[in-house]
Design an enzyme around this catalytic site. Sequence first.
Site, short mmCIF file in Angstrom:
data_model
loop_
_atom_site.label_atom_id
_atom_site.label_comp_id
_atom_site.label_asym_id
_atom_site.label_seq_id
_atom_site.Cartn_x
_atom_site.Cartn_y
_atom_site.Cartn_z
N ARG A 100 47.88 58.33 47.01
CA ARG A 100 46.60 57.85 47.54
C ARG A 100 46.64 57.84 49.08
O ARG A 100 45.65 58.18 49.74
CB ARG A 100 46.31 56.46 46.98
CG ARG A 100 44.91 55.96 47.28
CD ARG A 100 44.54 54.78 46.42
NE ARG A 100 45.38 53.62 46.69
CZ ARG A 100 45.40 52.51 45.92
NH1 ARG A 100 44.62 52.44 44.85
NH2 ARG A 100 46.17 51.51 46.23
N LYS A 201 41.79 54.04 51.37
CA LYS A 201 42.02 52.71 51.94
C LYS A 201 42.05 52.82 53.47
O LYS A 201 43.04 52.48 54.11
CB LYS A 201 43.31 52.10 51.37
CG LYS A 201 43.09 51.49 49.97
CD LYS A 201 44.37 50.90 49.42
CE LYS A 201 44.34 49.41 49.29
NZ LYS A 201 43.55 48.91 48.16
N GLU A 237 32.06 47.82 43.22
CA GLU A 237 33.29 47.04 43.14
C GLU A 237 33.14 45.80 43.99
O GLU A 237 32.13 45.62 44.67
CB GLU A 237 34.49 47.88 43.56
CG GLU A 237 34.42 48.41 44.97
CD GLU A 237 35.63 49.28 45.32
OE1 GLU A 237 36.75 48.93 44.95
OE2 GLU A 237 35.42 50.32 45.97
C1 LIG Z 1 43.09 48.38 47.03
C2 LIG Z 1 41.70 48.24 46.50
C3 LIG Z 1 41.43 48.13 45.12
C4 LIG Z 1 42.51 48.00 44.08
O1 LIG Z 1 43.41 49.07 44.01
P1 LIG Z 1 44.84 48.85 43.32
O2 LIG Z 1 45.50 50.17 43.47
O3 LIG Z 1 44.57 48.48 41.91
O4 LIG Z 1 45.50 47.76 44.07
C5 LIG Z 1 40.11 48.10 44.73
N1 LIG Z 1 39.10 48.14 45.61
C6 LIG Z 1 39.32 48.22 46.94
C7 LIG Z 1 38.17 48.27 47.86
C8 LIG Z 1 40.62 48.26 47.42
O5 LIG Z 1 40.85 48.33 48.73
#
Ligand SMILES: *Cc1c(COP(=O)(O)O)cnc(C)c1O
Length: 355
Positions: A100, A201, A237
């Site tokens: 990622r 991210k 989300e």
């Molecule tokens: C990091 C994150 C998640 C969750 O991802 P994981 O890999 O399950 O920790 C979901 N939404 C956002 C906006 C994030 O930054």
Amino acid sequence: MSPPSTLGNDKPESGAGENYADINWDDLGFSLVPTDYMYVMKCAKGDKFSQGSLVPFGNIQISPSAGILNYGQGLFEGLKAYRTEDGRLLLFRPAENAQRMKRGADRLCMPSPSNDQFVNAVKQTVLANKRWVPPPGRGSLYIRPLLMGTGAMLGLGPSPEYTFLIYCSPVGSYHKGVLNFKVEDKLYRAISGNGGTGSIKSVTNYAPVYAAMTDAKANGFSDVLFLDSATGKYIEEATACNLFVVKGNTIFTPEIDGTILPGITRKSIIEIATDMGYQVMEGAVSVEQMLGADEMFCTGTAVVVNPVASVTYKETRVDYKTAGPEILSAKLRTTLVGLQTGCIEDKKSWTVRID
Ligand SMILES: *Cc1c(COP(=O)(O)O)cnc(C)c1O
């Protein structure tokens, strides 16, 4: 560089030969507890990352004109290390975080560490901070890799130098108490479709949610739930976790469409639920569908799997079941945590042993 074998201030607390940091493990929430070491690796633009090292945890020096400070050229990741009952240290699917980060780095014009470099650096960081990995059942070591443009520059463009840095902190639970979500209908987290950056991210995606989050918290809510920016009709989300709604034996979750963050917990929960015989539908999930659901939960490395107690959309508040033997999120959480902490046999090779 490898850290000295005794790090000082060690206090045997459970099990012969085990050394632990001298803190109250039952007080852990989700705030920074400084640890002993961090990992740093640098590379110039156009080069590949090659050699990093562990250094004492502390402030870093960068130019005021660093790309990360001026233009937000930066990414973060998040994963956890768990201590098992029999004293092993486990990571959960760390190569997924590496991949990622690589996708985000491509989008933001940064070099990224290889999968092996990423996972090895994470392992080294955990081993160097081993005494900060909480005892079994009392939390985990949250690991925060960063990738950022740290070279000095003035004009707009990819930074001349990059830093991959990993620090870590012991953590307990992320959300305190039951979750009451507010649907945000004016501000958006990410632009809809594949052209934006919602699916990586990028550090730039997070401060823009503070206004909605702060406002919701001031009104007694736990977190904000964002809608798609194109129509405002579909859920996406929360600020840092993915969403699932349950109706009968079917689980619905927004699909990976370039806008939501492709959570590793989300992906794992979809697989666990499917293995348990539930039907999981990835697609557009409307606000109406959510308001009519039997159960709702959110997933993420920080939150794990958490039931949502209520959602408020404009003037409408809907309450969901959060307790009882029929609650699906509790079963999914038990299985996920069981795998992560080595209590359930890992037939999927999701865990990586590091000691
Ligand atoms: C990091 C994150 C998640 C969750 O991802 P994981 O890999 O399950 O920790 C979901 N939404 C956002 C906006 C994030 O930054």
